[in-house]
Write an enzyme that holds these catalytic residues in place. Structure first.
Site, short mmCIF file in Angstrom:
data_model
loop_
_atom_site.label_atom_id
_atom_site.label_comp_id
_atom_site.label_asym_id
_atom_site.label_seq_id
_atom_site.Cartn_x
_atom_site.Cartn_y
_atom_site.Cartn_z
CG ASP A 26 71.42 62.69 13.50
OD1 ASP A 26 72.44 62.32 14.10
OD2 ASP A 26 70.54 63.39 14.01
N GLY A 28 73.82 58.05 9.76
CA GLY A 28 74.35 56.79 10.30
C GLY A 28 75.79 56.52 9.91
CE LYS A 29 78.47 61.86 8.52
NZ LYS A 29 77.10 62.34 8.71
CB THR A 30 79.30 57.51 13.85
OG1 THR A 30 79.44 58.88 13.48
CG2 THR A 30 80.32 57.17 14.90
CG HIS A 93 81.20 66.90 3.24
ND1 HIS A 93 79.98 66.54 3.73
CD2 HIS A 93 81.26 68.24 3.32
CE1 HIS A 93 79.33 67.62 4.10
NE2 HIS A 93 80.08 68.66 3.86
CG ASN A 143 72.14 53.22 7.89
OD1 ASN A 143 72.19 52.00 7.98
ND2 ASN A 143 72.40 54.02 8.90
CB ALA A 230 74.68 51.03 10.43
P1 GDP Z 1 76.12 60.30 11.72
O1 GDP Z 1 75.80 61.66 12.25
O2 GDP Z 1 75.84 60.22 10.25
O3 GDP Z 1 77.48 59.79 12.08
O4 GDP Z 1 75.04 59.30 12.37
P2 GDP Z 1 75.20 58.28 13.59
O5 GDP Z 1 75.91 57.07 13.18
O6 GDP Z 1 75.70 59.02 14.78
O7 GDP Z 1 73.67 57.85 13.78
C1 GDP Z 1 72.67 58.78 14.16
C2 GDP Z 1 71.64 58.05 14.99
O8 GDP Z 1 70.99 57.07 14.20
C3 GDP Z 1 72.24 57.31 16.17
O9 GDP Z 1 71.36 57.42 17.27
C4 GDP Z 1 72.34 55.89 15.67
O10 GDP Z 1 72.29 54.96 16.72
C5 GDP Z 1 71.12 55.80 14.77
N1 GDP Z 1 71.30 54.81 13.72
C6 GDP Z 1 72.33 54.69 12.85
N2 GDP Z 1 72.14 53.65 12.02
C7 GDP Z 1 70.96 53.11 12.37
C8 GDP Z 1 70.19 52.00 11.90
O11 GDP Z 1 70.56 51.29 10.97
N3 GDP Z 1 69.01 51.79 12.51
C9 GDP Z 1 68.59 52.56 13.52
N4 GDP Z 1 67.46 52.26 14.07
N5 GDP Z 1 69.25 53.58 14.00
C10 GDP Z 1 70.43 53.86 13.43
#
Ligand code: GDP
Length: 382
Positions: A26, A28-30, A93, A143, A230
């Site tokens: 969560d 924000g990797k994706t 990872h 992020n 992101a």
């Molecule tokens: P991962 O588990 O690390 O791949 O995380 P995700 O990319 O799936 O992001 C997790 C949640 O955080 C999702 O609901 C994204 O939309 C949100 N998110 C990611 N980056 C940002 C950001 O820069 N700002 C905000 N507000 N939400 C973000």
């Protein structure tokens, strides 16, 4: 072996560096991956990307356009620019762990994503350990600067019913993040600094020195942090510029292009019309149709011949179904799909070799057998 001769390498011609994204769930990797590749896995229409190859090529034109606002960060811009980035599509990872070839890692540079509100979390620590162990350089993306329609300060103060006080983060993805931060209200800046200080301490507890990239006193001693959002793209230009700067300076020998083949099988997939195919991260060197290749299989080494070499048609068309482009020869670093016979028992995670002379076949068979044994042993140990 290739690490030994790294010093003697020329840095005239560079290949694209291989970039991985790691961090806590969560963080924000994706979303960072989506932004870097300009794709939208998360909220894409109808099924999203259907034909990923395991690694996405971001061409240099895109990099050039996206770093417009912070070119001054790139010191060798006038000389040359890396011919793109090769972004490993799978975040986390686990992929990093499984994609190794003889101790050295496939990834040239990692992005460690840290949620600025939550700081260093358990999987951040696991990622750090892995990166340090593999001696993989990394950049930290701080992020989630702000939440949609709300600043991150608001998100805290919401709980205190003081929303009106803090509606203040002004998003801007056209400027360098350093400038965007400077233009925020003082209260926003103060809160940002507080979050940063906490994170710097948390990294120090892991024995790592980190600093904001524009305050970094010595990039050889301090890992750089880039604030990003992101989702809105704030700071992403600065992050990309820093990736390029690092690639063209400290990493330039590692990513110098040579004909020495370095390739890893990432996935084994059935594709309509092609049968069983392998997706390969071709890091260095080149592959051609007709090449005799050797890869690991469940029952030992597989020797076969490349019948087709495929790449996605273009960045845009990643979204349409199975549009591949045939190539005769492809140079690294690229994500490619190989069509060949006899791939039924193919295994992912190990290197691909090419035998350009007949006597090399036995040599590489032996190499693969050793790798298979090592892989088996480590599985048993775990
Ligand atoms: P991962 O588990 O690390 O791949 O995380 P995700 O990319 O799936 O992001 C997790 C949640 O955080 C999702 O609901 C994204 O939309 C949100 N998110 C990611 N980056 C940002 C950001 O820069 N700002 C905000 N507000 N939400 C973000």
């Amino acid at each position: 072996h290739h690490e030994l001769c790294e010093n003697q390498r020329s840095t005239e011609v560079l290949r694209a560096p291989v970039i991985c994204v790691l961090g806590h769930v969560d963080a924000g990797k994706t979303t960072i991956l989506d932004n870097l590749r300009q794709t939208h896995v998360q909220d894409n229409e109808a099924g999203g990307i259907t034909q990923q190859i395991g690694a996405t090529n971001v061409p240099s034109e895109t990099i050039y356009r996206r770093t417009e606002m912070c070119r001054e960060m790139i010191s060798r811009e006038g000389d040359f620019i890396v011919p793109g980035l090769l972004i490993i599509d799978t975040p986390g990872h686990e992929i990093f762990k499984s994609l190794r070839s003889r101790g050295s890692s496939l990834c040239d540079l990692a992005i460690l994503v840290v949620d600025i509100m939550h700081g260093v979390a358990p999987q951040t620590i696991e990622s750090i350990q892995l990166l340090v162990e593999r001696q993989t350089p990394f950049i930290i993306a701080l992020n989630k600067q702000y939440l949609e329609g709300m600043t991150f300060y608001e998100s805290i103060y919401c709980l205190n019913s003081k929303v009106d006080l803090l509606y203040d983060w002004k998003s801007n993805n056209k400027k360098s993040i350093e400038l965007v931060l400077q233009e925020q209200q003082q209260i926003t800046q103060n809160h940002f600094e507080k979050c940063c200080k906490t994170i710097i301490c948390q990294f120090a507890e892991q024995n790592l020195n980190v600093a904001l990239y524009y305050e970094n006193p010595d990039p050889n001693e301090y890992y750089s942090m880039v604030p990003t959002s992101a989702r809105s793209g704030d700071g992403m230009g600065s992050l990309i510029a820093l990736i390029i700067e690092k690639s063209q300076t400290t990493l330039s020998r590692r990513i110098s292009y040579t004909h020495e083949l370095q390739a890893t099988v990432m996935e084994v997939k059935v594709i309509d019309g092609f049968g069983i195919t392998i997706d390969v991260a071709l890091v260095n060197g080149y592959l051609s149709v007709g090449d005799k290749i050797l890869i690991a299989g469940q029952e030992g080494p597989i020797v076969t011949q490349i019948r087709r070499l495929l790449i996605p048609e273009s960045n845009q068309e990643l979204r349409t179904t199975n549009q591949y482009q045939n190539e005769d020869t492809i140079k690294g670093a690229r994500g490619i799909k190989i069509v060949a016979r006899g791939l039924e028992k193919a295994m992912a995670g190990l290197p691909l070799f090419v035998a350009r002379q007949t006597d090399e076949i036995d040599f590489y068979k032996n190499e693969i057998n050793i790798m298979l044994k090592t892989a088996l042993n480590s599985i048993q140990l775990e």
